[in-house]
Design an enzyme around this catalytic site. Structure first.
Site, short mmCIF file in Angstrom:
data_model
loop_
_atom_site.label_atom_id
_atom_site.label_comp_id
_atom_site.label_asym_id
_atom_site.label_seq_id
_atom_site.Cartn_x
_atom_site.Cartn_y
_atom_site.Cartn_z
CG ASP A 1 -1.82 -1.25 1.24
OD1 ASP A 1 -2.39 -1.56 0.19
OD2 ASP A 1 -1.90 -1.90 2.29
CG HIS B 1 -3.51 -5.24 2.68
ND1 HIS B 1 -2.97 -4.34 1.78
CD2 HIS B 1 -3.64 -6.40 1.99
CE1 HIS B 1 -2.79 -4.93 0.63
NE2 HIS B 1 -3.19 -6.18 0.72
#
Ligand code: NAD
Ligand code: LMR
Length: 338
Positions: A175, A202
């Protein structure tokens, strides 16, 4: 002189073992799921890491082939392969760092939570092995859904009496890698100069980029903020759709996993000032797990940083993220506690 291939297998192995034992300083690293889409490039990149002296490659399929292939690279780490459950304990014994990309990936139309049914059991079994064989290892957990698999791992370790919250890290580095890339694109900068903290978890809205804290300091319009936040949150889905049924991010993930693992190893070595984002046991919010920036050291995630000042957009995002995270965490915990 006989070439290695003409030599007796035993003597080659003996010398490799000898080198692994006595010689080069470095860490022992195991990859569980090493023959997979992430596992293979991850194994290759870890074989290139000078901090690694021994690399164990474990999978339920194809581990010998991947091991033979990677072991021919003329870098320092000694590579050994392990195939199937009966060899799990041997793969794990003595490891300093265990990286887990084992489990099924998404296909278009699926959420990460749709992977829970299969991956929860896989992560449970692998973590039971870690508790038995290398309870002090740092664990980098990649298998999805990370928001639930990290709580599963924690519960397994608690049950075994080996839980050290500092040593269990859910990998959210991809990310951050994506956020750095997309933000750099908008700013017209080199991504290597950009650092974006990404907090929360996530999956979808739990992925919360803190665009107000980007380094170097900069500002975004409302449109840019919305575009970037959504692109970062949907980065995984963008790849799943582009691969059209052939899996999810593997190459960028292997890159991100190695970047994160290298930070963990440098932390273990005692390097100062290593700060990265990870999904860890946390008191930053009321939730038991949360991704924030953490300081990596000899004991793992030695310090967990607060969120810092958030703007209104980020505060609203945080509330949304926490709602979904609470459910995913609880699902993982109750999978073990039943
Ligand atoms: P893949 O199917 O290509 O590879 C998975 C590997 O795991 C296979 O080789 C398989 O044999 C192995 N495996 C299955 N059960 C196992 C077990 N019990 N023990 C050991 N190995 C086992 O999948 P992939 O693309 O490499 O993705 C792996 C996982 O990583 C998925 O769950 C995916 O969603 C996740 N992922 C996470 C992130 C992240 O940012 N955290 C990013 C990308 C993918
Ligand atoms: C990713 O972010 O790429 C991974 O979590 C894989 C996925 O399913 O999106």
């Amino acid at each position: 002189h006989p070439s290695n291939s003409q030599m007796e297998g035993g003597s080659v192995l003996e010398r490799a073992n000898c080198r692994a034992k006595g010689g080069a300083p470095g860490f022992k690293v195991a990859i569980l799921g090493a023959a997979g889409g992430i596992g293979q490039p991850l194994a290759m990149l870890m074989k290139m890491n000078p901090l690694v002296s021994v690399l164990h490659l474990y999978d339920v399929v194809n581990a010998p082939g991947v091991t033979a292939d990677i072991s021919h690279m003329d870098t320092g780490a000694v590579v050994r392969g392990f195939l199937g459950q009966p060899q799990l304990d041997a793969a794990l014994t003595g490891m300093d760092l265990v990286i887990i990309p084992a489990g099924v990936p998404r296909k278009p139309g699926m959420t990460r939570d749709d992977l829970f049914k299969i991956n929860a059991g896989i992560v449970k079994t692998l973590c039971e092995g870690i508790a038995r064989c290398c309870p002090n290892a740092i664990v980098n957990l990649i298998s999805n859904p990370v928001n639930s698999t990290v709580p599963i791992a924690a519960e397994v370790f608690k049950k075994a009496g080996t839980y050290d919250p500092k040593r269990l890290l859910g990998v959210t580095m991809l990310d951050v890698v994506r956020a750095n890339t997309f933000v750099a694109e908008v700013l017209g900068l080199d991504p290597r100069e950009v650092s974006v903290p990404v907090v929360g978890g996530h999956a979808g809205v739990t992925i919360l980029p803190l665009l107000s804290q980007v380094k170097p300091p900069c500002s975004f319009t409302k449109e840019e903020t919305e575009y970037l936040t959504k692109r970062i949150q949907d980065g995984g889905t963008e790849v799943v759709q582009a691969k059209a049924g052939a899996g999810s991010a593997t190459l960028s993930m292997a890159y991100a996993a190695v970047k994160f693992a290298d930070c963990c190893l440098r932390g273990l070595r005692g390097d100062a000032g290593i700060v990265e984002c990870a999904f860890v046991a946390s008191q930053v919010t009321e939730l038991p797990f949360f991704a924030t920036q953490v300081k990596l050291g000899r004991g793992g995630a030695e310090e967990i940083y607060q969120l810092g000042p958030l703007n209104e957009y980020e505060r609203a995002g945080l509330e949304e993220a926490k709602k979904e995270l609470a459910t995913s965490i609880e699902k993982g915990v109750s999978f073990i506690r039943k």
